[in-house]
Design a protein around this motif. Structure first.
Motif, short mmCIF file in Angstrom:
data_model
loop_
_atom_site.label_atom_id
_atom_site.label_comp_id
_atom_site.label_asym_id
_atom_site.label_seq_id
_atom_site.Cartn_x
_atom_site.Cartn_y
_atom_site.Cartn_z
N GLU A 194 16.00 -18.22 87.29
CA GLU A 194 15.58 -16.82 87.12
C GLU A 194 16.74 -15.97 86.61
O GLU A 194 16.57 -15.13 85.72
N GLU A 195 17.93 -16.18 87.16
CA GLU A 195 19.11 -15.45 86.68
C GLU A 195 19.41 -15.80 85.23
O GLU A 195 19.74 -14.93 84.42
N ALA A 196 19.30 -17.08 84.90
CA ALA A 196 19.56 -17.50 83.52
C ALA A 196 18.58 -16.84 82.57
O ALA A 196 18.95 -16.42 81.46
N ALA A 197 17.31 -16.70 82.99
CA ALA A 197 16.31 -16.04 82.15
C ALA A 197 16.61 -14.56 81.97
O ALA A 197 16.27 -13.97 80.94
N GLN A 198 17.27 -13.96 82.95
CA GLN A 198 17.62 -12.53 82.86
C GLN A 198 18.83 -12.29 81.96
O GLN A 198 19.05 -11.15 81.54
N GLY A 199 19.61 -13.34 81.67
CA GLY A 199 20.77 -13.19 80.80
C GLY A 199 22.10 -13.54 81.47
O GLY A 199 23.15 -13.41 80.84
N TYR A 200 22.05 -13.98 82.72
CA TYR A 200 23.29 -14.40 83.36
C TYR A 200 23.73 -15.75 82.80
O TYR A 200 22.90 -16.58 82.41
#
Length: 344
Positions: A71-77
């Motif tokens: 989920e964080e990766a999808a947000q741009g992290y």
């Protein structure tokens, strides 16, 4: 081999721009250029190097759920130890530049010339020994030749060039104003230190509303230069507010850039009651609900503190908050700019 430009924005406002090869991880590229990004395992396990990618395309190699969720990766992290760029990128680093063993870079240059745009503003042109990396909207500290002093100014030129330009307010009695109005000579040595500031152009994914007060036009010139190179399909509305008609400087340049980009509306406003102009008063006298697109708009404002405060209050009066509100307050004194940004 392709090399990409990576802008690292540290939490203390300092930005360092590095080169990263297309087969190189960002953390390795930073270390190679003597910047120690937060790091522990280097294997995508600990999450110590987690940052946020504001702009750009990239691939993420292995990482464990404990270090970063999908989920964080999808947000741009991103984990910089596993991030391989596929384009130029902008990365927000949750640490100070000092912690990462770096600092603003200093680039030497020489004065090419000074343009007296009006009684209230100058243009300064500087030839740099090498291009200085920055994000359009950011500022640097510029030394004042012969004084030992420096002053903070936003770039009005495009990133990536070895010629930097600045739009500078004429302050009677000011150190830089005194130099520009009297003693400036081509060839004078200057040093630019930076770049700095959280006021810079983010990815343009929705309509843009830009508000410039006086020489607060400078960062928007840099932003327009970048949009003229990269293009955008989003509409841009630029309000340019000054006191008198003579203060509407660099307007030909603004309109030429707007024509190149397309979809840019330039609206000028005069505060002086005795000047003839279609729009009089202040920006808040003319900003409407339609300008805010129901909240689906990014607002950028560069101007004196009362202008920032008035615009914020006006949004409340209209009952609409923009998706993002980024601002930079500049004080009309010798202390320079107070940089800042806010996201609604």
């Amino acid at each position: 081999m392709t090399s990409y430009t990576i802008a690292l924005n540290f939490e203390d406002g300092v930005t360092r721009v590095i080169a990263c090869d297309d087969d190189e991880k960002v953390s390795d590229a930073a270390f190679r250029q003597k910047i120690n990004l937060p790091m522990d395992c280097r294997d995508g396990v600990c999450g110590t190097c987690k940052c946020f990618a504001e702009k750009g395309k990239y691939a993420l190699e292995f990482y464990m759920d404990e270090s970063m969720s999908d989920e964080e990766a999808a947000q741009g992290y991103v984990l910089t130890c596993q991030m391989v760029p596929q384009s130029d990128c902008v990365i927000r680093v949750p640490a100070s530049s000092a912690v990462c063993k770096t600092a603003p870079e200093a680039v030497a240059g020489e004065v090419l010339g000074v343009d007296r745009f009006s009684d209230t503003s100058f243009g300064l042109r500087v030839k740099l020994v090498r291009p200085m990396g920055f994000l359009p909207g950011q500022y640097v500290n510029v030394t004042v030749p012969g004084t030992g002093a420096h002053r903070s100014y936003s770039f009005s030129s495009a990133p990536g060039s070895d010629m930097a330009t600045f739009l500078i307010r004429n302050l009677p009695g000011g150190v830089m104003s005194g130099y520009l109005s009297g003693g400036a000579q081509p060839g004078d040595a200057v040093t630019l230190t930076g770049p700095m500031g959280a006021f810079y152009l983010r990815p343009v994914t929705r309509p843009q509303l830009w508000l410039a007060g006086g020489t607060g036009l400078a960062p928007f010139l840099s932003m327009l230069e970048q949009l003229a190179e990269q293009c955008t399909d989003q509409p841009v509305t630029l309000y340019y507010a000054v006191t008198r008609a003579a203060d509407l400087v660099e307007l030909d340049r603004v309109q030429a850039l707007a024509a190149r980009i397309g979809g840019v509306e330039v609206i000028t406003i005069l505060a002086a009651s005795d000047d003839d102009h279609p729009r009089k008063g202040f920006v808040t006298d003319h900003l409407t609900v339609d300008d805010l697109k129901g909240g689906d708009v990014d607002v950028y404002l560069c101007g004196p503190p009362p202008m920032v405060d008035a615009v914020r209050a006006h949004f409340t009066t209209l009952g609409i908050e923009p998706a993002n509100f980024f601002y930079e307050k500049f004080n009309p004194t010798e202390t320079g700019a107070e940089a800042g940004a806010a996201a609604a």
